[in-house]
Motif scaffolding. Structure first.
Motif, PDB file in Angstrom:
ATOM      1  N   PHE A   1       0.090   4.233  -1.571  1.00  0.00           N
ATOM      2  CA  PHE A   1      -0.924   3.483  -2.307  1.00  0.00           C
ATOM      3  C   PHE A   1      -1.832   2.742  -1.328  1.00  0.00           C
ATOM      4  O   PHE A   1      -1.401   2.340  -0.238  1.00  0.00           O
TER       5      PHE A   1
ATOM      6  N   GLU B   1      -2.751  12.195   0.398  1.00  0.00           N
ATOM      7  CA  GLU B   1      -3.408  12.540  -0.866  1.00  0.00           C
ATOM      8  C   GLU B   1      -3.808  14.000  -0.916  1.00  0.00           C
ATOM      9  O   GLU B   1      -3.914  14.584  -2.003  1.00  0.00           O
TER      10      GLU B   1
ATOM     11  N   ALA C   1       1.800  -1.518  -7.710  1.00  0.00           N
ATOM     12  CA  ALA C   1       2.660  -0.341  -7.543  1.00  0.00           C
ATOM     13  C   ALA C   1       4.112  -0.743  -7.327  1.00  0.00           C
ATOM     14  O   ALA C   1       5.035  -0.165  -7.921  1.00  0.00           O
TER      15      ALA C   1
ATOM     16  N   LEU D   1       2.167   7.261  -8.375  1.00  0.00           N
ATOM     17  CA  LEU D   1       2.916   6.416  -9.298  1.00  0.00           C
ATOM     18  C   LEU D   1       4.138   7.144  -9.851  1.00  0.00           C
ATOM     19  O   LEU D   1       5.247   6.591  -9.884  1.00  0.00           O
TER      20      LEU D   1
ATOM     21  N   MET E   1      -4.190   1.857 -12.529  1.00  0.00           N
ATOM     22  CA  MET E   1      -3.171   2.619 -11.820  1.00  0.00           C
ATOM     23  C   MET E   1      -2.516   3.676 -12.716  1.00  0.00           C
ATOM     24  O   MET E   1      -2.279   4.806 -12.296  1.00  0.00           O
TER      25      MET E   1
ATOM     26  N   ARG F   1      -6.309   9.579  -9.547  1.00  0.00           N
ATOM     27  CA  ARG F   1      -5.993   9.407  -8.134  1.00  0.00           C
ATOM     28  C   ARG F   1      -4.576   8.875  -7.925  1.00  0.00           C
ATOM     29  O   ARG F   1      -3.895   9.238  -6.964  1.00  0.00           O
ATOM     30  N   PHE F   2      -4.128   7.994  -8.807  1.00  0.00           N
ATOM     31  CA  PHE F   2      -2.832   7.341  -8.619  1.00  0.00           C
ATOM     32  C   PHE F   2      -1.714   7.980  -9.451  1.00  0.00           C
ATOM     33  O   PHE F   2      -0.598   7.477  -9.444  1.00  0.00           O
TER      34      PHE F   2
ATOM     35  N   MET G   1      -3.619  -1.801  -4.190  1.00  0.00           N
ATOM     36  CA  MET G   1      -2.804  -1.407  -5.334  1.00  0.00           C
ATOM     37  C   MET G   1      -1.303  -1.601  -5.100  1.00  0.00           C
ATOM     38  O   MET G   1      -0.509  -1.390  -6.006  1.00  0.00           O
TER      39      MET G   1
END
Length: 562
Positions: free
Chosen positions: A489, A558, A497, A364, A354, A359-360, A493
């Motif tokens: 998320f 996203e 998260a 985050l 993560m 991507r995260f 995840m």
């Protein structure tokens, strides 16, 4: 023409897959589950935040080693001692052989460190919350959802028992000026009692930090998707209700005082007098009854259908869904959960992934920022230290308590309004625009807090600005940091998260608790400018990097960061 597969970033679903929207409404099981969880965890957390603020006048001299009822700091504490213990601060020369009527002044050069020590019980609470928030994901992973909630409630039950013990082994209730022998006997168990106080607050914080993760995930799991935002917001609502109840119970007319109550009991045909003291330790421990009740009632709730699917118990998951939805049309929703979990099982769910996966990155960072600014907005400086702040800006005697109570009432009203707003307006707009206004309110608050020294009547303006700040906080920064990580998320995840987000929230809360009193001693009213700076930095980041998530698919969310 073939239908293209539905793609959520790297997650690909079958061509025939459609998200289920069964337009579910409240059912009796869903209502019962929400109430049991929020009353036994969220409500308890709120009481633990709101209560100690009104007991600080008792806790501070007690931890310093001055436990007798008249040994109080100047201001509202002496007013309470005068009204409810008949302490006379106008003529005490004949009762001052051992300093019974005085709380020794702190030297100026030692005042910042003493303020830090005085706040240690609150520091222990937020440190426990930091631990609980970070470890919440592990309880969530290795236990069932209900078992994880049960563990968080056990922590609070133990904390309440320890809180009761503190004044049973170290107290100083006495009439008149105590002699030296009484003082020595009273202080004999001081260090043990203070240690138990700190451990109790640490466990209460641990329970609160855990509930921010395990309770919110359970509420998310049992909710129909169209209602998740509203139901998760009940976590924040019951925190606020608990905060107000904690403030009410801590009023000097109830448990916020030293009061001798004589109860006559009949034992073996004899009437025996029993002295019962209504004191702050009972005011901080009674909430354990809700956790104790929750430890029993939690087993009447259905287990999370999603956890049962993760544990390959499809039949049990189907029964749980039927109980929650109170109908048999659950196959489509169950299939959706299974597909999501099947995809999630193939993902790397580690915290390392993560933190370092492109991507995260922005989900985050924005989640951490939301939880950090929730604390760095200065909200807990109000609810942890408003009694001291209101005394310093000019409120006296019972007016301090009415000021404290007004913050809890306006917070509750605004949070109830937020239940409607969170589904009517976008998450982004409820964060950004109130945050802009919070910055201006903080600047005005600095000005009026400093001006009250020249104009006493301006203290009421400072209180009004504080209430406006609470409203602005409640409609955005209050509920949305709990909702947002669940929307940006992937399902697999979310535990990590939420744990990282809650860890950030409680860590920032710890920093505020550690340094606010010291900074206020040095900078006085201008301490709120620090909050303005943090809010401005967060506003800048969130303005450019926080997407709207209301009724958006993960693909659409996203796309904002690409």
């Amino acid at each position: 023409m073939p239908v293209r597969p539905l793609t959520i970033s790297s997650i690909i679903f079958p061509e025939h897959f459609r998200f289920v929207n069964n337009h579910q409404k409240w059912t009796s099981t869903l209502i019962w589950s929400t109430l049991v969880v929020t009353f036994s965890t969220s409500f308890v957390m709120g009481v633990n935040i709101g209560g100690p603020n009104v007991y600080n006048a008792f806790i501070v001299p007690w931890t310093r080693g001055y436990p007798f009822p008249c040994q109080k700091d100047a201001g509202v504490a002496q007013w309470v001692a005068g009204v409810w213990w008949n302490c006379n601060y106008d003529n005490v020369s004949h009762m001052n052989k051992t300093g019974y009527y005085y709380l020794p002044e702190v030297p100026t050069n030692r005042e910042p460190i003493q303020r830090l020590i005085d706040a240690m019980h609150t520091i222990c609470f937020v440190l426990g919350g930091t631990i609980g928030g970070f470890t919440g994901q592990y309880w969530y992973i290795f236990l069932t959802r209900r078992n994880a909630i049960f563990v968080s409630m056990i922590f609070q039950v133990v904390a309440s028992i320890l809180m009761i013990i503190t004044l049973e082994i170290y107290y100083g209730y006495t009439d008149g000026d105590p002699d030296l022998l009484t003082i020595v006997r009273t202080l004999r168990n001081k260090n043990v009692a203070v240690a138990l106080l700190y451990i109790s607050r640490l466990l209460s914080g641990w329970s609160a930090g855990m509930c921010c993760v395990v309770s919110t995930i359970y509420l998310t799991d049992i909710s129909p998707r169209p209602m998740r935002g509203k139901i998760v917001t009940f976590h924040q609502l019951f925190i606020v209700i608990g905060l107000l109840v904690g403030q009410i119970v801590g009023l000097p007319w109830l448990l916020g005082r030293h009061k001798r109550v004589l109860i006559l009991i009949i034992f073996l045909n004899e009437i025996l007098p029993l002295n019962v003291f209504s004191t702050w330790n009972w005011g901080m421990s009674w909430i354990g009854l809700f956790s104790l009740a929750g430890c029993v009632l939690i087993w009447t709730l259905p287990e999370s259908p999603r956890w049962l699917v993760q544990d390959h118990q499809r039949d049990a998951a189907a029964r749980s869904l039927r109980t929650l939805r109170q109908n048999n049309l659950i196959e489509a929703e169950l299939d959706e959960i299974e597909r999501q979990e099947a995809t999630a099982a193939m993902q790397d769910k580690s915290i390392y992934c993560m933190c370092f996966s492109p991507r995260f990155r922005w989900p985050l960072l924005t989640s951490i920022t939301l939880n950090a600014v929730q604390q760095f907005s200065g909200i807990n400086s109000v609810f942890f230290y408003s009694s001291t702040t209101f005394s310093e800006i000019g409120f006296v005697e019972d007016k301090v308590y009415w000021g404290i109570l007004s913050t809890g009432i306006i917070n509750l009203i605004a949070t109830i309004g937020a239940l409607k707003l969170v589904e009517s307006f976008g998450r982004r707009s409820l964060i950004l625009y109130p945050l802009v206004m919070i910055i201006f309110v903080m600047i005005l608050l600095c000005v009026f807090i400093e001006m009250h020294k020249q104009n006493y009547r301006l203290a009421i303006v400072a209180l009004s600005l504080t209430l406006v700040f609470i409203v602005l906080f409640a409609i955005g920064l209050g509920p949305i940091p709990y909702i947002y990580p669940n929307e940006v998320f992937t399902i697999d995840m979310r535990p990590a998260a939420l744990s990282i987000s809650m860890f950030a929230s409680w860590l920032c809360n710890t920093l505020i608790t550690l340094f606010f009193q010291t900074l206020r001693t040095v900078f006085q009213g201008f301490v709120f400018l620090f909050f303005c700076v943090f809010c401005s930095l967060a506003l800048w980041l969130l303005w450019f990097k926080m997407p709207e998530t209301k009724r958006k698919t993960l693909t659409e969310i996203e796309a904002f960061w690409q």
